[in-house]
Motif scaffolding. Structure first.
Motif, mmCIF file in Angstrom:
data_model
loop_
_atom_site.group_PDB
_atom_site.id
_atom_site.type_symbol
_atom_site.label_atom_id
_atom_site.label_comp_id
_atom_site.label_asym_id
_atom_site.label_seq_id
_atom_site.Cartn_x
_atom_site.Cartn_y
_atom_site.Cartn_z
ATOM 1 N N LEU A 57 0.828 -1.203 0.000
ATOM 2 C CA LEU A 57 0.000 0.000 0.000
ATOM 3 C C LEU A 57 0.863 1.254 0.000
ATOM 4 O O LEU A 57 2.010 1.239 0.444
ATOM 5 N N ASP A 59 0.182 5.843 0.143
ATOM 6 C CA ASP A 59 -0.787 6.935 0.159
ATOM 7 C C ASP A 59 -0.982 7.548 -1.223
ATOM 8 O O ASP A 59 -1.997 8.186 -1.492
ATOM 9 N N ASP A 60 0.000 7.380 -2.100
ATOM 10 C CA ASP A 60 -0.144 7.744 -3.507
ATOM 11 C C ASP A 60 -0.744 6.531 -4.211
ATOM 12 O O ASP A 60 -0.082 5.505 -4.372
ATOM 13 N N GLU A 61 -2.007 6.627 -4.609
ATOM 14 C CA GLU A 61 -2.722 5.469 -5.139
ATOM 15 C C GLU A 61 -2.034 4.870 -6.361
ATOM 16 O O GLU A 61 -2.126 3.668 -6.613
ATOM 17 N N GLU A 62 -1.337 5.706 -7.142
ATOM 18 C CA GLU A 62 -0.665 5.200 -8.332
ATOM 19 C C GLU A 62 0.574 4.379 -7.993
ATOM 20 O O GLU A 62 1.108 3.678 -8.848
ATOM 21 N N ILE A 64 0.656 2.077 -5.505
ATOM 22 C CA ILE A 64 0.285 0.785 -4.927
ATOM 23 C C ILE A 64 0.676 -0.333 -5.889
ATOM 24 O O ILE A 64 0.442 -0.243 -7.092
ATOM 25 N N SER A 126 -2.310 4.660 4.906
ATOM 26 C CA SER A 126 -2.605 3.252 4.640
ATOM 27 C C SER A 126 -2.441 2.419 5.905
ATOM 28 O O SER A 126 -3.224 1.490 6.157
ATOM 29 N N GLU A 164 -9.854 -1.435 -0.841
ATOM 30 C CA GLU A 164 -8.444 -1.086 -1.059
ATOM 31 C C GLU A 164 -7.578 -2.348 -1.096
ATOM 32 O O GLU A 164 -6.567 -2.398 -1.788
ATOM 33 N N ASN A 262 -16.368 4.235 -11.015
ATOM 34 C CA ASN A 262 -15.677 5.476 -10.646
ATOM 35 C C ASN A 262 -16.535 6.700 -10.913
ATOM 36 O O ASN A 262 -16.643 7.591 -10.062
ATOM 37 N N THR A 324 -13.544 9.666 -1.893
ATOM 38 C CA THR A 324 -12.252 9.478 -1.237
ATOM 39 C C THR A 324 -11.309 10.532 -1.790
ATOM 40 O O THR A 324 -11.511 11.037 -2.895
ATOM 41 N N LYS A 326 -7.402 11.104 -0.416
ATOM 42 C CA LYS A 326 -5.953 10.897 -0.292
ATOM 43 C C LYS A 326 -5.225 12.122 -0.836
ATOM 44 O O LYS A 326 -5.520 13.248 -0.457
ATOM 45 N N GLN A 348 -13.908 9.740 3.203
ATOM 46 C CA GLN A 348 -12.629 9.066 3.452
ATOM 47 C C GLN A 348 -12.375 8.878 4.944
ATOM 48 O O GLN A 348 -12.378 9.836 5.709
#
Length: 399
Positions: A57, A59-62, A64, A126, A164, A262, A324, A326, A348
């Motif tokens: 995981l 915190d930057d979703e890209e 992960i 995360s 997640e 989405n 959400t 982030k 969130q």
């Protein structure tokens, strides 16, 4: 019971620990093993090989990362007459390779007897999300949680966290909405999001049925989410029954599902917020254009007042809406130059202390429904507004 069931419907149990340097530093160890405990044996049984999903995981979703593979649970002293020493043996994976000493590791046994091997950076958002499932701290030794007798309903915050982690959260444990949907829309089809939101409010109850606007917005959201997931599941089952023409047909169908989820989520939340503002007699503009063609979600009292230089900026308010956020919360900062302090509504849970401190410094006020405040620290909750406070603020400015 919640339409989404209970935690035990998804997780059999989990073991959580903090990784040591020797467990995640390739220069110090290449054994690919973790020591287990007796309580883990109660969940996992004797020697077995499990299909696993390894997740790192961020915190930057890209950022992960995930990888499918296997883990082996075995007794390293199988031939010893009196002693047992259970261990996990795993392959190279991002959950371990990208981790540092002190990072959180959770080994989760799912209901289908597969395993999620997930790590999160220490001090990250995360990590806080994993704590929401498995307690508030961890030690260098595995602590095990057995969820088989856990009857907690799956809240909106826990649903978010499970998704997640790659869980497919189902809405088949409570009411069945398919007949109602079919009657309203002439079959099992996706209507316009606005119409779907209206039906959800009819089912969940209008604003006058709730004690607070916070309770109303959560209920409307939960109901529409359950209705959507049931409809989506029925359509997916139908498509699987019909079959796919080829690989491209399958990929196109999968992409359509992701895109619909989405776009619908954000639109549904805005639909319910707009309805509530209307019910409260609040003046607003929905997705107006400001400087550089930016489009804030809501401007109060109107875009005409915003564009009028003689209208005091102190009486203007802007609200962004994100299911959400982030690191995406920064997008809101540039959407209305005349308004120095922005507001952001989100569902969130557990935004990290570092991020909320940065929001304060950027003059962004976080607005979160009261039922989700419990996932934040006491100090954060004292700063975060609930939705009732925001609605009162706007009504006061317009009175």
């Amino acid at each position: 019971m919640s339409d989404f069931g209970q935690l035990k419907d998804y997780i059999v149990g989990a073991s959580v620990k903090r990784l040591s340097a020797v467990e995640c530093d390739p220069d110090r160890s290449n054994q690919h093993e973790l020591n287990g405990t007796k309580k883990m044996k109660d969940l996992l049984g004797e020697k077995a090989e499990y299909n696993a999903n390894f997740i790192r995981l961020d915190d930057d979703e890209e950022s992960i990362q995930s990888l499918s593979g296997v883990v082996t649970w075995y007794d390293a002293r199988e031939n010893h007459p009196t002693r047992s020493e259970y261990r996990f043996y795993y392959q190279n994976n991002p959950a371990i390779e990208l981790a540092s000493a002190g990072d959180l590791l959770a080994v989760i046994l799912k209901g289908d007897r597969t395993i999620i091997f997930v790590s999160a950076p220490t001090g990250s958002q995360s990590e806080l999300e994993l704590f929401d499932l498995f307690g508030e701290d961890a030690s260098p030794t595995f602590k095990t949680f057995d969820f088989r007798e856990n009857h907690d309903d799956l809240s909106v915050t826990k649903r978010y966290i499970l998704e997640e982690l790659g869980f497919e959260v189902k809405a088949s444990f409570g009411s069945n909405y398919l007949e109602l949907i079919s009657e309203r829309f002439g079959g099992l089809v996706f209507p316009k999001t606005k119409l779907f939101s209206e039906l959800a409010r009819e089912v969940a109850g209008e604003l006058s049925d709730y004690n607070t606007v916070d309770d109303a917005i959560i209920s409307w959201w939960d109901t529409e989410e359950a209705m959507f997931r049931q409809l989506e599941g029925a359509l997916i089952d139908s498509k699987l029954s019909d079959g796919f023409q080829d690989a491209d047909d399958f990929l196109s169908f999968s992409q359509t599902i992701r895109q619909r989820r989405n776009s619908r989520a954000g639109n549904a939340l805005e639909n319910h917020l707009a309805h509530l503002f209307t019910e409260k007699g609040i003046k607003f503009s929905w997705e107006p254009k400001t400087e550089n063609n930016k489009k804030p979600d809501f401007l109060f009292p109107s875009i005409d007042d915003y564009r009028n230089p003689s209208f005091s900026s102190e009486k203007l308010t802007m609200l962004g809406a994100k299911t959400t956020c982030k690191d995406r919360w920064r997008q809101v900062l540039t959407e209305a130059d005349r308004i120095p302090e922005k507001h952001l509504f989100t569902l969130q849970p557990k935004i990290s202390r570092n991020q909320t401190d940065e929001m304060k410094g950027s003059k962004l006020q976080l607005v979160i429904p009261q039922p989700i405040h419990s996932t934040y620290t006491k100090e954060q909750s004292q700063w975060i507004w609930n939705f009732e406070a925001f609605v009162d603020h706007v009504i006061t400015l317009q009175s």
